[in-house]
Write an enzyme that holds these catalytic residues in place. Structure first.
Site, PDB file in Angstrom:
ATOM      1  N   LYS A 125       4.633   3.624 -14.896  1.00 15.65           N
ATOM      2  CA  LYS A 125       5.721   3.262 -14.698  1.00 15.65           C
ATOM      3  C   LYS A 125       6.057   4.223 -13.854  1.00 15.65           C
ATOM      4  O   LYS A 125       6.224   5.291 -13.577  1.00 15.65           O
ATOM      5  CB  LYS A 125       6.313   2.744 -15.825  1.00 15.65           C
ATOM      6  CG  LYS A 125       8.210   2.842 -15.552  1.00 15.65           C
ATOM      7  CD  LYS A 125       8.558   2.631 -17.226  1.00 15.65           C
ATOM      8  CE  LYS A 125      10.170   2.476 -16.594  1.00 15.65           C
ATOM      9  NZ  LYS A 125      10.808   2.128 -18.203  1.00 15.65           N
ATOM     10  N   SER A 163      13.078  -2.707 -18.807  1.00 18.05           N
ATOM     11  CA  SER A 163      13.307  -1.227 -17.899  1.00 18.05           C
ATOM     12  C   SER A 163      11.618  -1.363 -17.249  1.00 18.05           C
ATOM     13  O   SER A 163      11.918  -0.955 -15.851  1.00 18.05           O
ATOM     14  CB  SER A 163      13.644  -0.061 -17.518  1.00 18.05           C
ATOM     15  OG  SER A 163      13.002   0.839 -18.252  1.00 18.05           O
ATOM     16  N   SER A 203      13.033  -0.955 -23.306  1.00 18.11           N
ATOM     17  CA  SER A 203      11.966  -1.706 -22.300  1.00 18.11           C
ATOM     18  C   SER A 203      11.285  -1.588 -22.060  1.00 18.11           C
ATOM     19  O   SER A 203      10.709  -1.877 -20.056  1.00 18.11           O
ATOM     20  CB  SER A 203      13.386  -0.073 -20.963  1.00 18.11           C
ATOM     21  OG  SER A 203      13.895  -0.092 -20.850  1.00 18.11           O
TER      22      SER A 203
END
Ligand SMILES: [Zn+2]
Lengths: 464, 463
Positions: free
Chosen positions: A66, A141, A165
């Protein structure tokens, strides 16, 4: 060669048996990612395949990371204009742990800017699209990490979980998303959004895959004073004792409810002991406590982005205030909103009213959760109360935004481990269910989830 | 001047630490090229996290105990948010006594020379910001250059009650504090900018004005003299003094308005979520107590009771290093203590100043050797040379055993043959002088007599 549906464990086994080479594997994921990224927008930065280093448990296999996790020499943007060209001079501890185990870097995945969002739409690099239906959101996210794993653009990925997330996008894309206990994985190098809530998590194709990677990145790190050593021994559970919180299920849309209850039936017939609690008494306060704490922490974390050290060049005309507002205009609207809320919450006079009370609430919620879970191995509830929505729709319907967080924030407030896995199917989408455990009992929830995965077999198409 | 009230916030760098407060970068920043002692933590890079240097807590506790303050069992770090380019995170990690926080210690005191007690409200730990440089002057520089070598250096802040009522008292406070700090090894005088004071002055019960960043006791006094005069003048003219922050201009010796008004509200204090609370246990306090030993007064009393005269006692007790050496010698050989006191207060103090020596050797056996043979060292000059040798950490052996004539014969013959070319054309007296020079260096002045005899013999024989 086609590795669609391959788990990480299967890949490693095939390499061991001489049926696959690490170069072939990395080549496959790289080519497929370059191809699909044009439509799915899962990666912000896709790297050229490294000359693989086959030593170590991971044998040189490239992993998706990420884009809020620092990678030495590789730009780390947090999906923000503010960090568009920021190249960290150091690796996050989790990244160096993976490298030590023979892992390499496939690319940096798209996300909601600074991890603020639940849909994957708040990115300066455009929304991530759901591989199950490209008109729909992936959840966020950690949107790009989820899309990459779900679309076979990566064997496994790291994400981060502040309020759901990792689990939300795992649920929306039909994969496994594991949020470890708070502190179980070092946060050093994870670009902070809400320090006291978040942890680096793992998105993968099977519970065993995420468990394998978890053991590689877990452990106390002298660079992160909040990190701890959690027990990493495999747990043996013959008959999992599960608690279902009914009010959480009842918050869900009918199609989610139906699939979720049917998964309970299957687990029960497979020997799971299912118990019910009517409700979690503090449900109404969870989101308030969560947003108060998260925004307060975010507002100070993000104050370093003042246009001097990071971000595009800012015209220096006018006074300091003019300059600052120009510099801060590089943040997207969601980030600005949360900074403003946090700034307000921490202002003198409001600090006690909001922030201190939120901290007290968190303590009470934690105690209440410990009480309710005692005697059980895990709490079992849906991950997301709704199915993925069309890109752009959440803006019109604020109820969706509420639904996006209500079931996922509890483990972040309590520091608990939580794992989401597909437990049902509705049209092209999956329904995710999550097992939540007591803080530091990560191996227990992983074991329960693995047993549930074997019983439910939702993704029969996947090869194991 | 009776109508003024002065309170001080004294920032002291813990100069005894080798590393910074939250990372392992070197704290030795003076005279270094810019931005060499930096890392992701002290430059506040995204994702970096602070990790507390436990040694800093111990060093700070030494000061806490010397100022009779009470450590809190649990204290917390807070974020103090304000935008300033020398602050890389745009918040400073410090400690706070409100909002549910506790500083490292509270309620201490310091006695001034005039017998008055100044209350110390609290002592806390915090990080130093970086430094800004302007090429030329601030007004004309095209850029602000930032050096983060200082960023993250461990500071303690000592906050007093507004108990001082004259510039002289404030100066005395800073001087007394400096001595106390040096008692625990924190020699702020040796490090430029290691002690910085924010001075709060109010006149005739008016608003309090803060003068920031005054360095050194003398400047504290001057700044207060000016500020009291300024406020008094305004008061007499009927102009209201506003609560504000001013800066001390060392060159012009005036205070000037700066930064505008600052209120606590703007700092948005919140607990630092990346750092666990600081715990100070009884056993840690005991450990620190054992390390610091006593105060200057206690040292003075001990010297006096040892029969050392007041002048020497004053000199030795004011420097903890000197006193430590004295104690060690006393333990080694009690009969040497009077001589040790003499030598420490005179020759060794002189050498410390003369060669800016920072630390005296831990091992005093060399010094003991010198003192034991002190009477036999032929002159003061050689005594000082021996002492210097010990202070430089070299092995010292005072060679007072006279060498026998037979032992010397061979050495003399060898010296002659080695230098034969140089001396062969010299007349006798020059030749003698030259060779004596070499031999004295080799055997020491204490053997001069026997050397003269023996060399005369040899030269006469070879003539
Ligand atoms: Zn550093």
């Amino acid at each position: 060669m086609n590795l669609e549906g391959y788990t990480l464990q299967l890949i490693l086994k095939e390499i061991e048996n001489g049926n696959l080479s690490p170069e072939d594997v990395n080549e496959f994921y790289h080519r497929r990612s370059a191809d699909l990224n044009r439509v799915l927008n899962a990666y912000i930065t896709l790297l050229d395949p490294e000359k693989s280093r086959p030593e170590g448990d991971l044998k040189g296999i490239a992993i998706a990371i990420k884009d809020n996790i620092s990678t030495k020499g590789v730009r780390t943007t947090c999906a923000s204009k503010m960090l568009e060209n920021y190249i960290p001079p150091y690796d996050a501890t989790a990244v160096s742990s993976l490298k030590k185990h023979g892992g390499s870097l496939l690319g940096k995945t798209n996300m909601d800017e600074f991890a603020m969002g639940s849909s994957g739409e708040n990115s300066a690099f455009g929304p991530t699209r759901n591989p199950l239906n490209r008109e729909y959101v992936t959840g966020g996210s950690s949107s790009g990490s989820a899309a990459a794993v779900a679309a076979d653009m990566a064997p496994i990925a790291l994400g981060s979980d502040t309020g759901g997330s990792v689990r939300a996008p795992a649920s929306f894309t039909g994969i496994i998303g594991f949020k470890p206990s708070y502190g179980a994985v070092s946060r050093y190098g994870l670009i902070a959004y809400a320090n006291s809530l978040e942890v680096i998590g793992i998105l993968g194709k099977s519970v065993q895959d995420v468990s394998l990677l978890f053991k590689m990145i877990a452990g106390k790190d002298p660079m992160d004073s909040t990190s701890v050593n959690v027990e990493l021994m495999e747990k043996n559970i013959s008959k999992p004792r599960i608690l279902v919180i009914k009010s959480f299920v009842e918050l869900s849309a009918d199609e989610v409810k139906k699939e979720f209850y049917s998964s309970i039936g299957k687990l029960e017939s497979a020997g799971f002991e299912i118990n019910y609690a009517d409700k979690f008494s503090l449900t109404d306060y969870m989101l308030s406590a969560y947003y108060t704490i998260a925004c307060a922490e975010a507002s100070t974390n993000l104050s370093r982005y003042d246009g001097i050290r990071y971000g595009p060049k800012v015209e220096s005309a006018g006074n300091w205030r003019d300059y600052i507002s120009r510099a801060r205009s590089f943040f997207g609207p969601e980030v600005k909103a949360r900074i403003m809320m946090g700034t307000f919450i921490l202002s003198a006079g409001y600090y006690e009213t909001y922030y201190l009370r939120a901290l007290q609430l968190r303590k009470i919620i934690k105690q209440e959760f410990e009480k309710i879970i005692s005697g059980y191995d895990a709490v079992y509830v849906p991950t997301m109360p709704v199915l993925p929505w069309r890109i752009g729709n959440a803006i019109e319907d604020p109820k969706i935004a509420y639904a996006a967080d209500v079931l996922t924030v509890l483990p972040n407030l309590t520091g608990s481990p939580a794992i989401s896995l597909p437990v049902g199917k509705v049209r092209e989408f999956f329904v995710g269910g999550q097992f939540i455990g007591l803080k530091d009992e990560d191996m227990k929830v992983l074991k329960v989830a693995e047993m549930a995965e074997n019983v439910l077999q939702v993704k029969k198409s996947g090869r194991n | 001047m009776e109508e003024i009230k002065v309170g001080l916030e004294v920032h002291v760098q813990l100069v005894t630490l080798r590393t910074k407060l939250f990372c392992s970068c070197s704290s030795d920043y003076r005279g270094k090229p810019p931005n060499v002692n930096i890392c992701p933590v002290c430059t506040g890079l995204p994702g970096s996290m602070p990790a507390l240097n436990r040694k800093a807590v111990e060093e700070a506790l030494k000061v806490v105990l010397m100022l009779n303050a009470q450590p809190y069992e649990t204290s917390y770090f807070f974020r103090k948010t304000y935008f300033y380019p020398d602050l890389p995170k745009n918040f400073q990690i410090t400690q706070y006594d409100k909002a549910g926080g506790y500083p490292l210690a509270h309620d201490g005191s310091l006695k001034l020379s005039n017998g008055k007690t100044v209350r110390i409200e609290r002592i806390h730990l915090e990080e130093d910001p970086g430094r800004i440089y302007y090429e030329g002057s601030r007004a004309t520089a095209r850029y602000s250059l930032i050096d983060y070598n200082r960023s993250g250096i461990a500071l303690i802040e000592i906050v007093t009650a507004p108990d001082m009522s004259s510039p002289e008292e404030a100066r005395d406070f800073v001087e007394r504090l400096t001595t106390i700090l040096s008692d625990v090894g924190i020699n702020v005088k040796d490090y430029e900018g290691a002690l910085r004071v924010d001075v709060n002055v109010s006149y005739a019960g008016g608003e309090r004005v803060e003068v920031k960043n005054v360095t050194g006791a003398a400047s504290v006094e001057k700044a207060i003299v000016y500020e009291a005069f300024r406020q008094k003048t305004m008061y007499e003219k009927g102009i209201k003094v506003v609560r504000e922050t001013r800066a001390w201009d060392e060159k012009r010796r005036i205070t000037i308005a700066s930064r505008g008004k600052e209120f606590e509200a703007e700092y948005r204090y919140m607990p630092e979520p990346d750092l666990p609370p600081v715990t100070v246990t009884e056993s840690l306090i005991q450990k620190v107590k054992d390390e610091i030993g006593g105060s200057q007064e206690e040292r003075y009393r001990e010297l006096i009771s040892d029969g050392i005269n007041e002048e020497l006692a004053k000199k030795i007790s004011s420097d903890k290093d000197l006193f430590n050496v004295y104690e060690k010698i006393k333990f080694y050989e009690p009969s040497l203590k009077q001589l040790a006191a003499n030598v420490l207060a005179n020759e060794i103090s002189y050498l410390i100043k003369r060669y800016s020596i920072k630390n005296l050797p831990e091992d005093v056996s060399g010094l003991a050797e010198i003192l034991q043979n002190y009477k036999m060292i032929p002159d003061h000059e050689s005594a000082v040379a021996y002492l210097k040798k010990w202070m430089d950490g070299e092995r010292v052996k005072v060679s007072l055993k006279t060498v026998s004539a037979e032992d010397l014969h061979d050495d003399i013959m060898q010296t002659i043959s080695e230098n034969y070319d140089k001396i062969k054309n010299l007349e006798y007296s020059k030749k003698f002088e030259f060779l004596m020079g070499i031999l004295i260096k080799k055997f020491g002045k204490e053997n001069k007599k026997v050397l003269v005899e023996e060399l005369t013999k040899v030269l006469n024989k070879t003539k």
